[in-house]
Design a protein around this motif. Structure first.
Motif, mmCIF file in Angstrom:
data_model
loop_
_atom_site.group_PDB
_atom_site.id
_atom_site.type_symbol
_atom_site.label_atom_id
_atom_site.label_comp_id
_atom_site.label_asym_id
_atom_site.label_seq_id
_atom_site.Cartn_x
_atom_site.Cartn_y
_atom_site.Cartn_z
ATOM 1 N N THR A 172 0.837 -1.201 0.000
ATOM 2 C CA THR A 172 0.000 0.000 0.000
ATOM 3 C C THR A 172 0.872 1.252 0.000
ATOM 4 O O THR A 172 2.017 1.228 0.450
ATOM 5 N N TRP A 173 0.309 2.328 -0.495
ATOM 6 C CA TRP A 173 1.027 3.600 -0.535
ATOM 7 C C TRP A 173 1.275 4.099 0.874
ATOM 8 O O TRP A 173 0.430 3.941 1.759
ATOM 9 N N SER A 174 2.419 4.733 1.088
ATOM 10 C CA SER A 174 2.718 5.354 2.378
ATOM 11 C C SER A 174 1.905 6.637 2.504
ATOM 12 O O SER A 174 1.341 7.130 1.530
ATOM 13 N N ASP A 175 1.876 7.180 3.720
ATOM 14 C CA ASP A 175 1.265 8.486 3.915
ATOM 15 C C ASP A 175 2.124 9.524 3.207
ATOM 16 O O ASP A 175 3.308 9.303 2.971
ATOM 17 N N CYS A 202 2.278 19.842 1.275
ATOM 18 C CA CYS A 202 2.395 20.318 -0.106
ATOM 19 C C CYS A 202 3.628 19.723 -0.750
ATOM 20 O O CYS A 202 4.674 19.659 -0.131
ATOM 21 N N PHE A 203 3.513 19.322 -1.977
ATOM 22 C CA PHE A 203 4.617 18.767 -2.757
ATOM 23 C C PHE A 203 5.299 17.607 -2.038
ATOM 24 O O PHE A 203 6.516 17.478 -2.056
ATOM 25 N N GLY A 204 4.517 16.770 -1.390
ATOM 26 C CA GLY A 204 5.072 15.644 -0.650
ATOM 27 C C GLY A 204 5.337 14.445 -1.538
ATOM 28 O O GLY A 204 5.119 14.471 -2.748
ATOM 29 N N ILE A 205 5.802 13.396 -0.929
ATOM 30 C CA ILE A 205 6.125 12.152 -1.632
ATOM 31 C C ILE A 205 5.408 11.002 -0.944
ATOM 32 O O ILE A 205 5.361 10.927 0.280
ATOM 33 N N ARG A 206 4.833 10.123 -1.749
ATOM 34 C CA ARG A 206 4.264 8.873 -1.258
ATOM 35 C C ARG A 206 5.060 7.743 -1.892
ATOM 36 O O ARG A 206 5.517 7.856 -3.025
ATOM 37 N N GLU A 207 5.250 6.658 -1.168
ATOM 38 C CA GLU A 207 6.055 5.558 -1.675
ATOM 39 C C GLU A 207 5.315 4.234 -1.512
ATOM 40 O O GLU A 207 4.447 4.099 -0.663
ATOM 41 N N ARG A 208 5.726 3.277 -2.334
ATOM 42 C CA ARG A 208 5.288 1.897 -2.173
ATOM 43 C C ARG A 208 6.399 1.008 -2.706
ATOM 44 O O ARG A 208 7.245 1.454 -3.490
ATOM 45 N N GLN A 209 6.446 -0.228 -2.268
ATOM 46 C CA GLN A 209 7.507 -1.140 -2.681
ATOM 47 C C GLN A 209 6.928 -2.493 -3.064
ATOM 48 O O GLN A 209 5.788 -2.808 -2.769
#
Length: 141
Positions: free
Chosen positions: A112-115, A120-127
């Motif tokens: 699942t995607w991270s928070d 603003c202009f944030g990053i979401r990650e998944r692996q």
């Protein structure tokens, strides 16, 4: 105890030169704050665990072993040196046999995607991970 340090003006201003900035000329800070009767105890590692089984049955994989602290360092003791985990490449038990054959590599499903990292202009990650490495003439991932 207490440690102290002092400093002095090395060159005084002459011929209209500017004065030094008004900063502290001496400092004091605590040191050796542990109890004088306390014995310093250095940390020590426990024995390594046994190696885990190889992560692959065909081809190459990884295996690991771990260790924990047998003795924790006191406030004046030294930390244990080295790492708590050890990894190495290993050969699967069927490497090179007919049991391995040709297999394609396979990736897991995405997690699942991270928070979001900020508003603003944030990053979401998944692996995702490699679930199966290719063998023989199989397609690598």
């Amino acid at each position: 105890g207490t440690m102290r340090r002092n400093r002095q003006v090395q060159v005084s201003p002459v011929a209209g030169g500017e004065l030094c900035d008004p900063v502290d000329k001496s400092e004091a800070a605590p040191c050796n704050t542990f109890d004088c009767d306390q014995t310093c105890i250095d940390a020590k590692w426990a024995e390594w665990t046994h190696w885990t089984p190889c992560s692959a049955t065909c081809g190459f994989g990884f295996r690991s072993r771990h260790r924990s602290h047998a003795v924790q360092a006191s406030s004046c003791g030294q930390a244990a040196t080295g790492h708590p985990s050890d990894w190495e490449i290993c050969k699967g038990i069927h490497l090179g046999s007919a049991a391995c054959g040709d297999r394609d590599g396979r990736l897991s499903a995405w997690n699942t995607w991270s928070d979001c990292s900020c508003t603003c202009f944030g990053i979401r990650e998944r692996q995702r991970i490699i679930e199966q490495y290719h063998t023989g003439q199989g397609r690598p991932v």
